[in-house]
Scaffold this motif. Structure first.
Motif, PDB file in Angstrom:
ATOM      1  N   TYR A   1      -1.547  -5.342  25.703  1.00 31.97           N
ATOM      2  CA  TYR A   1      -2.610  -5.983  26.470  1.00 31.97           C
ATOM      3  C   TYR A   1      -3.060  -5.053  27.590  1.00 31.97           C
ATOM      4  CZ  TYR A   1      -5.264  -9.038  29.456  1.00 31.97           C
ATOM      5  OH  TYR A   1      -6.263  -9.562  30.214  1.00 31.97           O
TER       6      TYR A   1
ATOM      7  N   ARG B   1       9.091  -5.446  31.900  1.00 35.95           N
ATOM      8  CA  ARG B   1       9.716  -6.763  31.730  1.00 35.95           C
ATOM      9  C   ARG B   1      10.957  -6.679  30.843  1.00 35.95           C
ATOM     10  NH1 ARG B   1       6.433 -11.497  28.997  1.00 35.95           N
ATOM     11  NH2 ARG B   1       6.630 -10.038  27.296  1.00 35.95           N
ATOM     12  N   SER B   2      10.887  -5.910  29.764  1.00 38.42           N
ATOM     13  CA  SER B   2      12.010  -5.778  28.850  1.00 38.42           C
ATOM     14  C   SER B   2      13.218  -5.125  29.534  1.00 38.42           C
ATOM     15  CB  SER B   2      11.572  -4.953  27.634  1.00 38.42           C
ATOM     16  OG  SER B   2      12.640  -4.765  26.756  1.00 38.42           O
TER      17      SER B   2
ATOM     18  N   PHE C   1       2.016  -8.960  30.830  1.00 42.88           N
ATOM     19  CA  PHE C   1       3.290  -8.448  30.329  1.00 42.88           C
ATOM     20  C   PHE C   1       3.358  -8.432  28.801  1.00 42.88           C
ATOM     21  CE2 PHE C   1       4.346  -9.978  34.611  1.00 42.88           C
ATOM     22  CZ  PHE C   1       4.885  -8.824  35.139  1.00 42.88           C
ATOM     23  N   ASP C   2       2.280  -8.825  28.128  1.00 43.69           N
ATOM     24  CA  ASP C   2       2.223  -8.793  26.664  1.00 43.69           C
ATOM     25  C   ASP C   2       2.046  -7.352  26.177  1.00 43.69           C
ATOM     26  OD1 ASP C   2       2.291 -11.541  26.766  1.00 43.69           O
ATOM     27  OD2 ASP C   2       0.176 -11.816  26.203  1.00 43.69           O
ATOM     28  N   ARG C   3       2.715  -7.013  25.076  1.00 46.48           N
ATOM     29  CA  ARG C   3       2.561  -5.677  24.507  1.00 46.48           C
ATOM     30  C   ARG C   3       1.120  -5.450  24.080  1.00 46.48           C
ATOM     31  NH1 ARG C   3       6.809  -4.745  20.036  1.00 46.48           N
ATOM     32  NH2 ARG C   3       6.382  -6.916  19.639  1.00 46.48           N
TER      33      ARG C   3
ATOM     34  N   ALA D   1       4.953  -4.422  29.641  1.00 41.86           N
ATOM     35  CA  ALA D   1       5.859  -5.041  28.666  1.00 41.86           C
ATOM     36  C   ALA D   1       7.209  -4.327  28.700  1.00 41.86           C
ATOM     37  CB  ALA D   1       5.260  -4.985  27.261  1.00 41.86           C
TER      38      ALA D   1
ATOM     39  N   ARG E   1      -1.307 -12.683  30.734  1.00 38.01           N
ATOM     40  CA  ARG E   1      -1.070 -11.828  29.576  1.00 38.01           C
ATOM     41  C   ARG E   1      -0.599 -10.425  29.932  1.00 38.01           C
ATOM     42  NH1 ARG E   1      -5.420 -11.219  25.561  1.00 38.01           N
ATOM     43  NH2 ARG E   1      -3.616 -10.538  24.388  1.00 38.01           N
TER      44      ARG E   1
ATOM     45  N   GLU F   1      -6.204 -15.534  33.886  1.00 40.79           N
ATOM     46  CA  GLU F   1      -6.070 -15.243  32.450  1.00 40.79           C
ATOM     47  C   GLU F   1      -5.437 -13.875  32.223  1.00 40.79           C
ATOM     48  OE1 GLU F   1      -8.996 -14.135  28.768  1.00 40.79           O
ATOM     49  OE2 GLU F   1      -9.609 -15.831  30.024  1.00 40.79           O
ATOM     50  N   GLN F   2      -5.870 -12.871  32.978  1.00 49.65           N
ATOM     51  CA  GLN F   2      -5.285 -11.539  32.854  1.00 49.65           C
ATOM     52  C   GLN F   2      -3.819 -11.551  33.270  1.00 49.65           C
ATOM     53  OE1 GLN F   2      -8.128  -9.644  35.436  1.00 49.65           O
ATOM     54  NE2 GLN F   2      -9.172  -8.635  33.717  1.00 49.65           N
TER      55      GLN F   2
END
Length: 148
Positions: free
Chosen positions: A79, A101-102, A75-77, A98, A73, A69-70
């Protein structure tokens, strides 16, 4: 920390066309995370080199790893895998991965994560490599940066 090639052999140069400052930010964020989120003395390996026509950077640690689960997420801003960390300069804002990745995506590449709880995490950045760094800087192609 140990410096190796991407798959554990000797490190080699991995030149890419790109924004050197942003590529340095990728390296800094990944290595900083490995150091910040693993217990003191935990082994960290940085692997750099080319695999085929790709420049590869690997940051691997033997720390606590992430749950599925971690990892889904991470790479989510905003998080953060550990909610107990405060949003202080030492705790982070949850933007680092994040941003990684960008930047990597903007350079035509991708970032991969392999992780197992209690066994560590491996981040692998894959970018198009520049074939010949000595002659690759030609008009209109942009600067050549290096992952090493």
């Amino acid at each position: 920390m140990t410096l190796t090639g991407p798959d554990g052999g000797p490190p080699t140069q991995a030149s890419v066309h790109g924004d050197e400052a942003r590529l340095l930010q990728v390296v800094t964020n990944l290595v900083g995370n490995a150091v910040a989120h693993t217990p003191s003395g935990t082994p960290v390996r940085i692997g750099v080199g080319t695999v085929g026509d790709r420049a590869v950077l690997v940051v691997e640690d033997a720390g606590p790893g992430l749950t599925a689960e971690q990892a889904a997420r991470v790479f989510d801003r905003f998080y953060r895998a550990d909610d107990s960390r405060s949003r202080t300069p030492d705790g982070g804002t949850g933007l680092g991965l994040a941003i990684v990745r960008s930047i990597v995506t903007a350079h035509g590449g991708h970032v991969e994560l392999r992780t197992v709880p209690a066994e560590g995490a491996t981040f692998r950045v894959v970018l198009p490599a520049t074939p010949d760094p000595a002659s690759s800087h030609t008009e209109g192609t942009g600067p050549v940066g290096s992952l090493a």
